[in-house]
Design an enzyme around this catalytic site. Structure first.
Site, PDB file in Angstrom:
ATOM      1  N   THR A 343       0.822  -1.217   0.000  1.00  0.00           N
ATOM      2  CA  THR A 343       0.000   0.000   0.000  1.00  0.00           C
ATOM      3  C   THR A 343       0.856   1.267   0.000  1.00  0.00           C
ATOM      4  O   THR A 343       2.067   1.204   0.132  1.00  0.00           O
ATOM      5  CB  THR A 343      -0.925   0.010   1.232  1.00  0.00           C
ATOM      6  OG1 THR A 343      -0.128  -0.297   2.375  1.00  0.00           O
ATOM      7  CG2 THR A 343      -2.018  -1.007   1.102  1.00  0.00           C
ATOM      8  N   ASP A 344       0.167   2.423  -0.129  1.00  0.00           N
ATOM      9  CA  ASP A 344       0.881   3.707  -0.187  1.00  0.00           C
ATOM     10  C   ASP A 344       0.851   4.413   1.165  1.00  0.00           C
ATOM     11  O   ASP A 344       0.889   5.635   1.238  1.00  0.00           O
ATOM     12  CB  ASP A 344       0.226   4.617  -1.230  1.00  0.00           C
ATOM     13  CG  ASP A 344      -0.012   3.907  -2.529  1.00  0.00           C
ATOM     14  OD1 ASP A 344       0.950   3.389  -3.079  1.00  0.00           O
ATOM     15  OD2 ASP A 344      -1.171   3.861  -2.980  1.00  0.00           O
ATOM     16  N   SER A 369       1.301   8.644   5.054  1.00  0.00           N
ATOM     17  CA  SER A 369       0.630   8.600   3.759  1.00  0.00           C
ATOM     18  C   SER A 369       1.669   9.022   2.735  1.00  0.00           C
ATOM     19  O   SER A 369       2.216  10.113   2.828  1.00  0.00           O
ATOM     20  CB  SER A 369      -0.542   9.579   3.742  1.00  0.00           C
ATOM     21  OG  SER A 369      -1.034   9.685   2.440  1.00  0.00           O
ATOM     22  N   ARG A 370       1.958   8.124   1.783  1.00  0.00           N
ATOM     23  CA  ARG A 370       3.081   8.414   0.893  1.00  0.00           C
ATOM     24  C   ARG A 370       2.726   9.322  -0.277  1.00  0.00           C
ATOM     25  O   ARG A 370       3.595   9.760  -0.983  1.00  0.00           O
ATOM     26  CB  ARG A 370       3.696   7.114   0.375  1.00  0.00           C
ATOM     27  CG  ARG A 370       4.302   6.337   1.503  1.00  0.00           C
ATOM     28  CD  ARG A 370       5.196   5.219   1.087  1.00  0.00           C
ATOM     29  NE  ARG A 370       5.476   4.447   2.278  1.00  0.00           N
ATOM     30  CZ  ARG A 370       4.858   3.328   2.604  1.00  0.00           C
ATOM     31  NH1 ARG A 370       3.952   2.821   1.803  1.00  0.00           N
ATOM     32  NH2 ARG A 370       5.149   2.703   3.715  1.00  0.00           N
ATOM     33  N   VAL A 371       1.453   9.576  -0.537  1.00  0.00           N
ATOM     34  CA  VAL A 371       1.101  10.492  -1.611  1.00  0.00           C
ATOM     35  C   VAL A 371       0.191  11.622  -1.160  1.00  0.00           C
ATOM     36  O   VAL A 371       0.196  12.694  -1.760  1.00  0.00           O
ATOM     37  CB  VAL A 371       0.368   9.794  -2.788  1.00  0.00           C
ATOM     38  CG1 VAL A 371       1.282   9.449  -3.887  1.00  0.00           C
ATOM     39  CG2 VAL A 371      -0.476   8.654  -2.334  1.00  0.00           C
TER      40      VAL A 371
END
Ligand code: ATP
Ligand code: MG
Length: 509
Positions: A343-344, A369-371
């Site tokens: 997941t991101d 949260s990577r984005v």
């Protein structure tokens, strides 16, 4: 005509093809029938179907279907997709020549179904436009676009510190009873005015928990734009296994029509267990924690299907909120780490915070949260910029403060500010907060307007600010949701309004 000209060669070739077409007659494949040899929990062995393909759908007596999972030379291992008590060794099995599919269409909106598309809500049967296979290839890289639009969950701590974008995959993880489902349900409830279609896929849970979720969704009017796909704990493991794939195909149908879709898988721990059960019964070799070797692949191929499609393909998106249960807060167990890496980002819910009454119990330090940050609206991003740093500074210092040490003025201020942040980010379940309300509250928070207010009055003070937000001019509120920057004048106006409104709560020290 020259005998070896290109035209001559082509003409003679076409003549040949035409002649073959004239004499062609389709080969009629005789119906292939096999026999059930052995029967175990949700699994049967079948012999006598030499032509069967991998994952082909097989028909059993009594409207029961199964998927050919193990295709050996003399025997096939089949996973059953329903009640199988009437089956006996010696029963006939028929090939269907197709793979498992699920009916899709607008008729599904507002309905509760099982992964085969059968209604479970006691309402009338549905008419479907078409069927889609449950396993479909994920979109190619060139067909994907960066995640740029936020998916507002309405949960302050998530939107402010762990923002999720449309097309992102954000894992929700935590021990039992830490509020995982509540976070996902709040996100669904908040989509009522966001034009996002929601799918809640419940895998192998107790019927009572699912019934409660559906009742909550109904009560909040969320069933108008939600589809619920359910398998219960006592359903056949095959049904539990296909549930998320079927739900994703339904989601993709809408995404490919240009819609934004949110899908919740509740939860993938049960899914992994169902797959482990199937694999062990089929005598596939067990690996770590007795899970089969391809357990990573079954989850990655599911979650890879979430994306933001490019404009040419309609620009739809599929946001996934998979849920995974941890045991004794062990986030480095096999299935959770697999999912973290697919997941991101993840939202980690801590039982310690839950016990302390910090709800939702999101552990900000372990969540990421990577984005999402890139997908936040500029107005929103400008009010939350300093929040994460201030909060993590506070968490670090809070431990020292517990020892009763005398603190210097600067440290005391950081701690007091942090306590206000924590109080402000608390929120009851099923009460999502709108974007404009969040902006007003968080702007006041990051500018320290709450700092002189006693903690016991925080809730009241926050409600006053939320009321201000609803009274802001319509065009200003609409402006928050656009990709344009946050005007300095707007910022000042809000701060002045907030300062004035909070004056009665201030305690002069
Ligand atoms: P399970 O492991 O059983 O699936 P879960 O982690 O999904 O549990 P929930 O069912 O969402 O947890 O929540 C557990 C309990 O905590 C519920 O009774 C719910 O009402 C309560 N709860 C969750 N979030 C909040 C909140 N923000 N405020 C108050 N109560 C909450
Ligand atoms: Mg739950």
């Amino acid at each position: 005509m020259e005998p070896f000209s290109l035209k001559h060669i082509l003409d003679s070739t076409f003549d040949g093809i035409n002649q073959s077409l004239d004499t062609y007659s389709p080969k009629v494949i005789p119906k292939e029938i096999g026999i059930v040899t052995t029967l175990s929990t949700g699994i049967v062995k079948v012999s006598g179907l030499p032509g069967v393909g991998f994952e082909e759908l097989l028909k059993f007596p009594g409207d029961l279907y199964g998927i050919a999972f193990n295709v050996d030379e003399d025997e096939i291992g089949v996973v059953l997709l329903g009640e199988y008590w009437h089956l006996h060794a010696g029963d006939e099995v028929e090939r269907t020549g197709r793979v498992m599919d699920v009916p899709v269409g607008d008729a599904l909106i507002g309905r509760v179904i099982n992964p085969l598309g059968k209604p479970l809500d006691g309402k009338e049967a549905m008419v479907f436009e078409k069927h889609l296979p449950i396993e479909r290839p994920s979109p190619a890289i060139v067909d994907r676009e960066p995640v740029t639009v936020p998916l507002q969950t309405g949960i302050k701590v998530v939107d402010a510190l762990i923002p999720v974008g449309r097309g992102q995959r954000e894992l929700i993880m935590g021990d039992r009873q830490t509020g995982k489902t509540s976070v996902a349900i709040d996100a669904i409830i908040n989509q009522h005015d966001q034009n996002v279609l929601c799918i809640y896929c419940s895998i192998g849970q107790r019927a009572a928990s699912v019934a409660k979720v559906i009742a909550d969704l109904r009560e909040r009017g969320a069933m108008d734009y939600t589809i619920v796909v359910v398998t219960e704990g006592n359903d056949a493991p095959g049904l539990n296994f296909i549930a998320p794939y079927a739900a994703t195909s339904i989601a993709e149908y809408f995404m490919e029509k240009g819609r934004d879709v949110l899908i919740v898988y509740d939860d993938l721990t049960h899914h992994a267990r169902a797959y482990r059960e199937i694999s062990l019964l089929l005598r596939r070799p067990p690996g770590r924690e007795a899970f089969p070797g391809d357990i990573f692949y079954i989850h990655s191929r599911l979650l890879e299907r979430s994306t933001h499609l490019r404009k040419g393909l309609g620009g739809g998106s599929l946001t996934a909120l998979p849920i995974v249960e941890t045991e004794a807060q062990n986030i480095s167990a096999y299935i959770p780490t697999n999912l973290i890496s697919i997941t991101d980002g993840q939202i980690y819910l801590s039982p310690t915070l839950f016990e302390l009454g910090v709800l939702p119990a999101v552990d900000v330090g372990k969540s990421v949260s990577r984005v999402g940050g890139k997908a936040q609206r500029p107005a929103y991003r400008s009010v939350t910029g300093a929040l994460k740093l201030a909060y993590s500074q506070f968490e670090e210092l809070e431990t020292f403060a517990k020892f009763g040490t005398r603190l210097d003025e600067h440290t005391r201020k950081i701690i007091e500010h942090g306590r206000r942040i924590r109080a402000c980010l608390k929120q009851p379940a099923s009460e999502p907060v709108t974007l404009s309300e969040q902006i007003v509250v968080l702007l006041a928070l990051t500018n320290g307007l709450f700092d002189p207010i006693p903690l016991s009055k925080m809730k009241e003070a926050e409600m006053v600010l939320r009321k201000i937000a609803t009274e802001l001019p319509e065009e200003m509120r609409q402006g928050f949701a656009t990709p344009s920057a946050f005007a300095e004048s707007t910022r000042q106006t809000i701060l002045q309004l907030a300062e004035k409104a909070l004056e009665p709560f201030n305690v002069k020290i």
